[in-house]
Design a protein around this motif. Structure first.
Motif: not given
Length: 72
Positions: A2-10, A29-34, A44-46
């Motif tokens: 789980h990359f909770g920081r992705l949501e926090d940063l967003r 939906e692909v991004y949501r799954r990340y 590359w996305a990271l």
């Protein structure tokens, strides 16, 4: 993983999942799954997100609590 920081940063940058998905040229939906850890984020996305948020990949991955990218 789980990359909770992705949501926090967003959220901290007042962005929607749609905006970030468009930035990455992905379906929302692909991004949501990340964000939810359902799907592993490709390197590359990271890297692109670390540049966008001006942070380190280690911070996004939870390997450090220091959001500042390392200085060369």
């Amino acid at each position: 993983m789980h990359f909770g920081r992705l949501e926090d940063l967003r959220v901290d940058h007042d962005k929607t999942q749609i905006e970030i998905a468009q930035y990455l040229n992905l379906n929302r939906e692909v991004y949501r799954r990340y964000e939810k850890g359902i799907r592993e984020i490709p390197v590359w996305a990271l890297l692109k997100l670390a540049d966008f948020y001006q942070t380190s990949t280690d911070y996004i991955l939870g390997r450090t609590d220091h959001p500042s990218p390392p200085h060369a």
